[in-house]
Design an enzyme around this catalytic site. Structure first.
Site, mmCIF file in Angstrom:
data_model
loop_
_atom_site.group_PDB
_atom_site.id
_atom_site.type_symbol
_atom_site.label_atom_id
_atom_site.label_comp_id
_atom_site.label_asym_id
_atom_site.label_seq_id
_atom_site.Cartn_x
_atom_site.Cartn_y
_atom_site.Cartn_z
ATOM 1 N N SER A 156 88.008 -22.881 -36.833
ATOM 2 C CA SER A 156 88.237 -23.963 -37.830
ATOM 3 C C SER A 156 87.716 -23.288 -38.978
ATOM 4 C CB SER A 156 88.019 -25.095 -37.947
ATOM 5 O OG SER A 156 86.217 -25.554 -38.194
ATOM 6 N N LYS A 176 81.234 -25.827 -46.140
ATOM 7 C CA LYS A 176 82.576 -25.983 -45.309
ATOM 8 C C LYS A 176 83.007 -27.335 -46.021
ATOM 9 C CE LYS A 176 84.945 -26.155 -40.318
ATOM 10 N NZ LYS A 176 84.150 -25.701 -39.533
ATOM 11 N N SER A 187 84.556 -21.968 -33.710
ATOM 12 C CA SER A 187 84.674 -22.221 -35.572
ATOM 13 C C SER A 187 83.766 -21.752 -36.688
ATOM 14 C CB SER A 187 84.236 -23.145 -35.696
ATOM 15 O OG SER A 187 86.183 -24.261 -35.168
#
Lengths: 485, 95
Positions: free
Chosen positions: A151, A76, A175
């Protein structure tokens, strides 16, 4: 090759069926072919990947073994990666090349994993749909009109589309778990303090926690094994013996007590999602689990409490972006005040500004007791609900998200509606507990995730139950039709 | 709970954000809605409840006061928007 699990790829590398170089080249080819459709990656790091693949092959030739040696993975874009752009999906950090590695990145590098790229996300991890990214939304591989969740939407979509077998994510209010659910992959948020936050760009420091996304619980266990553990560089990292997530994966489930909170099956839950979860519960019952209805009475307070605490912490954490030391700086500042104000106004997107504003307000003189302090007290009540429940049950089970993936643009108009899509995941972060999301079926062609929450340090139990469930079901092995090529 | 435009401007100043007229108007509505939403907490009896700052109520670890990190000043300044001779540059503060 792309539809193999991490365990299978690892076995192939061990057996010499293919090299890491070959595997990495295949992986990069697939990412380049599909990223235009999915927008799952912000950066594709071909050069780094091929160099790391060659290094992994050399280490293997020298006799080294290890489950992650030579395995391609994606990080990420919230994790600092030395020499590689680390944007946090914000214009603010569009030009930021991290000068050091996050501990998570360093550990996975050490284990021989090959970084193929940095995944898209909501800006500064603030969002539940991946629509706040400076680089545009990610699309859900199951339906290109649907959001992937957020997210960690890029990581979830990349794993779902078989661009990579494993990816890292972070979870502040859901997330990892919510995008895992919406994309039909497995993702675990560990206990607070289990995975180092060093080099992981901060959103809300008392809630943030890194973790893996993968196809299966077994693959999550392999990745988490390498990610977790004490780090002296993170003051909130907890000194505990090295965890072992793998040896108990196959433990029988006979007698495992599963709690079903009435609050997780009430108003707001989609009827068909409920049906999918009930079927999953019956599967676990057949495996020997014992069910018990429980109550977590303060559940309705979790979302408001979270938004006070997380936004207050965010406003403080994001004060560091001032246009001086790194990141975006406005052109021709008139004076110091103008440098700060314009750099921040031009560098941050709308949702980030909204959250900084709320956090600034609740922490401002005269409001602290009514908001922040009150929320910290309610946080204790929410946490106590869980502690009470874990006296009676081993894990708590429910849906990860009240609905399947919604359409792009569907919830962007009203922030509060968007915030409520995290209703089942947020309390877990407030309490600091571990929780996993496991694919459990489909509604209208879109995946449904089942969430299981454990007591502190019970990641191994969650992975064990999820693994046994995945031995009995094939939801996690299904291939999204939009990218099945 | 309704935030006036002046409130929004005050908060924006504290947060070092500049808002356009249009943004200020939009934010006053959105922020008011979010604050109304979080006011659900108000009715909860928290008499005697100890505030929870850390999920495990752990206190932050202290370490011995020894130098453990290498000096990376030039590396870190190489990514600064404006730096020279070891200094970060900002507009003139004192006339």
């Amino acid at each position: 090759m792309y539809d193999k699990t991490l365990a299978e790829l690892s076995a192939g590398l061990h057996a010499g069926a293919f090299s890491s170089r070959e595997l990495t080249e295949e992986t990069l080819k697939r990412i380049h072919a599909l990223n235009g459709t999915l927008n799952a990656f912000i950066s594709i790091t071909d050069d780094v990947a091929l160099a790391e693949a060659d290094a992994a092959d050399a280490r293997r030739a020298a006799g080294e073994r290890g489950a992650l040696l030579g395995i391609p993975l994606a990080h990420k874009d919230i994790f600092c990666t030395k020499g590689v752009k680390t944007s946090c999906a914000s214009r603010m950090l569009d030009s930021f090349v991290a000068p050091y590695d996050a501990t998570v990145v360093a550990r996975l590098r050490q284990a021989g994993a090959v970084m193929v790229g940095k995944t898209n996300m909501d800006e500064f991890a603030m969002g539940s749909s991946n629509e706040t990214s400076f680089y545009g939304p990610v699309r859900n591989p199951w339906d290109l009109n649907a959001v992937p969740g957020g997210s960690s939407g890029g990581s979830a979509a990349a794993v779902a589309a078989r661009l990579v077998t494993v990816a890292t994510g972070t979870d502040t209010g859901g997330s990892i778990r919510q995008p895992a659910a919406l994309c039909g992959v497995t993702g675990i948020k560990p206990s607070y303090g289990q995975v180092s936050r060093y080099g992981m760009i901060a959103f809300a420091s008392s809630l943030d926690q890194g973790g893996p996304l993968a196809h299966s619980a077994e693959d999550c266990a392999i990745l988490l094994d390498a990610m977790a553990g004490f780090d002296p560089r993170d003051s909130t990292s907890l000194e505990r013996p090295a965890p072992d997530y793998l040896s108990t994966l196959n433990a029988p489930l006979a007698g495992v007590r599963i709690g079903l909170p009435v609050e997780y099956f009430g108003e707001g839950l989609d009827v068909q999602v409920d049906g999918v979860i009930q079927e999953a519960v019956r599967t676990l019952q057949r495996l020997g689990a014992v069910l018990k209805t429980i109550s977590l009475p303060n559940t309705p307070l979790a979302v408001p409490t979270y938004y006070v605490l997380a936004l207050a912490e965010a406003s403080s954490n994001l004060a560091r972006y001032d246009g001086v030391r790194y990141g975006y700086r406005c052109e021709q500042p008139r004076d110091l005040q103008d440098l700060y104000t314009r750099s921040r106004s031009e560098g941050f997107g709308a949702e980030v500004k909204r959250r900084i504003m709320i956090g600034t307000y609740t922490l401002s003189a005269g409001y602290y007791d009514a908001y922040y302090l009150k929320a910290q007290k309610v946080r204790r009540l929410i946490s106590n609900d869980f502690l009470r429940a874990f006296k009676e049950v081993d894990v708590i089970l429910g849906p990860t998200s009240p609905t399947v993936a919604f359409n792009l643009g569907e919830k962007t108009a009203d922030p509060v509606t968007m915030y409520l899509s995290d209703i089942y995941t947020i309390a877990v972060n407030l309490a600091g507990l571990p929780a996993i999301s496991v694919p459990a079926g489909f509604v209208g062609g879109r995946p449904v995730g089942m969430q299981m929450i454990g007591g502190y340090w019970r990641e191994a139990s969650l992975l064990n139950i999820a693994h046994r469930y995945q031995q009995e079901t094939d939801w996690h092995t299904q291939m999204p039709t939009a990218v099945d090529r | 709970m309704s935030l006036q435009k002046a409130d929004v401007e005050r908060i924006a100043h504290l947060a070092r954000l500049a808002l356009t007229e249009e943004e200020a108007a939009r934010y006053s509505g959105e922020l008011s809605n979010i604050l109304d939403f979080v006011r659900q907490m108000e009715g909860v009896d928290t008499e005697g409840v100890v505030p929870m700052a850390h999920p495990l109520d752990a206190t932050l670890r202290l370490r011995p006061d020894q130098v453990t990190e290498a000096d990376e000043r030039s590396l870190f300044q190489s990514i600064a928007p404006m730096a020279t001779e070891g200094l970060y540059l900002v507009p003139k503060v004192i006339e």
